[in-house]
Motif scaffolding. Structure first.
Motif, PDB file in Angstrom:
ATOM      1  N   ARG A 153       9.597  11.269   0.637  1.00  0.00           N
ATOM      2  CA  ARG A 153       8.020  11.783   0.427  1.00  0.00           C
ATOM      3  C   ARG A 153       7.821  13.119  -0.120  1.00  0.00           C
ATOM      4  O   ARG A 153       7.603  13.878   0.300  1.00  0.00           O
ATOM      5  CB  ARG A 153       7.270  11.864   1.984  1.00  0.00           C
ATOM      6  N   ASP A 199      11.961   2.675   0.772  1.00  0.00           N
ATOM      7  CA  ASP A 199      10.831   1.990   0.858  1.00  0.00           C
ATOM      8  C   ASP A 199      10.350   1.761   2.290  1.00  0.00           C
ATOM      9  O   ASP A 199      11.379   1.596   3.123  1.00  0.00           O
ATOM     10  CB  ASP A 199      10.782   0.658   0.191  1.00  0.00           C
ATOM     11  N   ALA A 200       9.282   2.157   2.714  1.00  0.00           N
ATOM     12  CA  ALA A 200       8.739   1.575   4.033  1.00  0.00           C
ATOM     13  C   ALA A 200       8.833   0.183   4.225  1.00  0.00           C
ATOM     14  O   ALA A 200       8.360  -0.715   3.388  1.00  0.00           O
ATOM     15  CB  ALA A 200       7.417   2.302   4.365  1.00  0.00           C
ATOM     16  N   GLN A 201       9.275  -0.044   5.623  1.00  0.00           N
ATOM     17  CA  GLN A 201       9.469  -1.406   6.103  1.00  0.00           C
ATOM     18  C   GLN A 201       8.422  -1.659   7.223  1.00  0.00           C
ATOM     19  O   GLN A 201       8.129  -0.908   8.177  1.00  0.00           O
ATOM     20  CB  GLN A 201      10.820  -1.660   6.877  1.00  0.00           C
ATOM     21  N   HIS A 202       7.083  -2.459   6.885  1.00  0.00           N
ATOM     22  CA  HIS A 202       6.110  -2.828   7.736  1.00  0.00           C
ATOM     23  C   HIS A 202       6.215  -4.066   8.415  1.00  0.00           C
ATOM     24  O   HIS A 202       6.828  -5.152   7.598  1.00  0.00           O
ATOM     25  CB  HIS A 202       4.946  -2.505   6.989  1.00  0.00           C
ATOM     26  N   ARG A 211       3.177   6.892   0.859  1.00  0.00           N
ATOM     27  CA  ARG A 211       4.556   6.200   0.348  1.00  0.00           C
ATOM     28  C   ARG A 211       4.096   4.844  -0.102  1.00  0.00           C
ATOM     29  O   ARG A 211       4.684   4.428  -1.138  1.00  0.00           O
ATOM     30  CB  ARG A 211       5.579   6.297   1.563  1.00  0.00           C
ATOM     31  N   ASP A 212       3.241   4.339   0.643  1.00  0.00           N
ATOM     32  CA  ASP A 212       2.678   2.915   0.251  1.00  0.00           C
ATOM     33  C   ASP A 212       2.033   3.138  -1.182  1.00  0.00           C
ATOM     34  O   ASP A 212       2.411   2.084  -2.280  1.00  0.00           O
ATOM     35  CB  ASP A 212       1.677   2.249   1.089  1.00  0.00           C
TER      36      ASP A 212
END
Length: 249
Positions: A153, A199-202, A211-212
């Motif tokens: 970030r 990368d964000a994990q959702h 971030r997305d």
């Protein structure tokens, strides 16, 4: 009455009675002269970006003069508000400017970026430069990014989010001035700073965040490059294929 902008009859009115533009400009100039404090109202200035073309064009030289003046360089009261004011003042120039006004705006942006700026003003001027002169804009973005350590970030991630990631991002990647090589440089910068491993994990429903949006920016730039046709575009794509940065593709 028009609740979300200037009424459509403003265009014909200014065409028939040019003096009406002078009345509007008095209000805009008053807004520009106000100290940039939280809650300060620049309503009419904001509407110029959506104004009829003949109305907006009347104000272009005057907006350029304001941008050239010291008034738009720095305001210690609130630089976030000042950055927003600069974005509103430049939007009509970006939308309706010609071969004289756009290069002039690019020159102003380069001069501002050569001085010490807050993060809000720096990001604003890089965004403007990317829109009116993408070649210099990419150089400015690369120079700034070279001073930032990559992280999930970082400030550069925030820039990608704001410049290219939102549904109505500031910078139009379909601008014909974005050559395949410029898009490739942007994409390389994106993968260096918006790293895949971060990368964000959702799972399930969620709200998107900075971030997305940065990850979406990375996708939008790659999509813009792969949508291009021609020898130069194919050459850039082959260069990408040979770069270890994209081994996962």
């Amino acid at each position: 009455l028009e609740l979300s902008g200037l009424p459509q009859w403003i265009g014909p009115l200014v065409e028939a009675h040019p003096s009406a533009a002078e009345i509007l400009w008095k209000e805009v100039s008053w807004e520009l002269e106000q100290t940039s404090e939280v809650g300060s109202n620049s309503w009419l200035l904001r509407q110029l970006g959506n104004a009829p073309e003949n109305v907006a064009r009347v104000f272009l030289p005057r907006l350029s003069t304001w941008l050239e003046s010291g008034s738009s360089c720095h305001d210690s009261n609130n630089e976030i508000v000042m950055a927003e004011r600069i974005r509103h003042a430049t939007r009509p120039i970006i939308t309706y400017g010609d071969d004289a006004t756009k290069p002039s705006l690019a020159q102003i942006a380069q001069e501002r970026l050569s001085s010490s700026l807050s993060s809000e003003l720096r990001d604003t001027w890089i965004s403007i430069l990317l829109q009116v002169d993408p070649e210099y804009g990419v150089v400015a973005f690369e120079q700034f990014a070279s001073t930032v350590e990559p992280s999930a970030r970082s400030e550069v991630v925030s820039c990608f989010s704001g410049f290219f990631g939102k549904h109505h991002g500031a910078v139009n990647l379909q601008n014909k001035l974005f050559t395949p090589q410029l898009l490739l440089r942007l994409l390389r910068l994106a993968y260096q700073h918006v790293r895949v491993e971060d990368d964000a994990q959702h799972e399930g429903a969620r709200f998107t965040d900075l971030r997305d949006d940065a990850e979406r920016a990375r996708y939008n730039i790659s999509n813009a490059l792969f949508s291009m046709k021609g020898e130069e575009a194919f050459s850039a794509q082959l260069e990408m294929a040979d770069d270890p940065l994209w081994e996962h593709f």
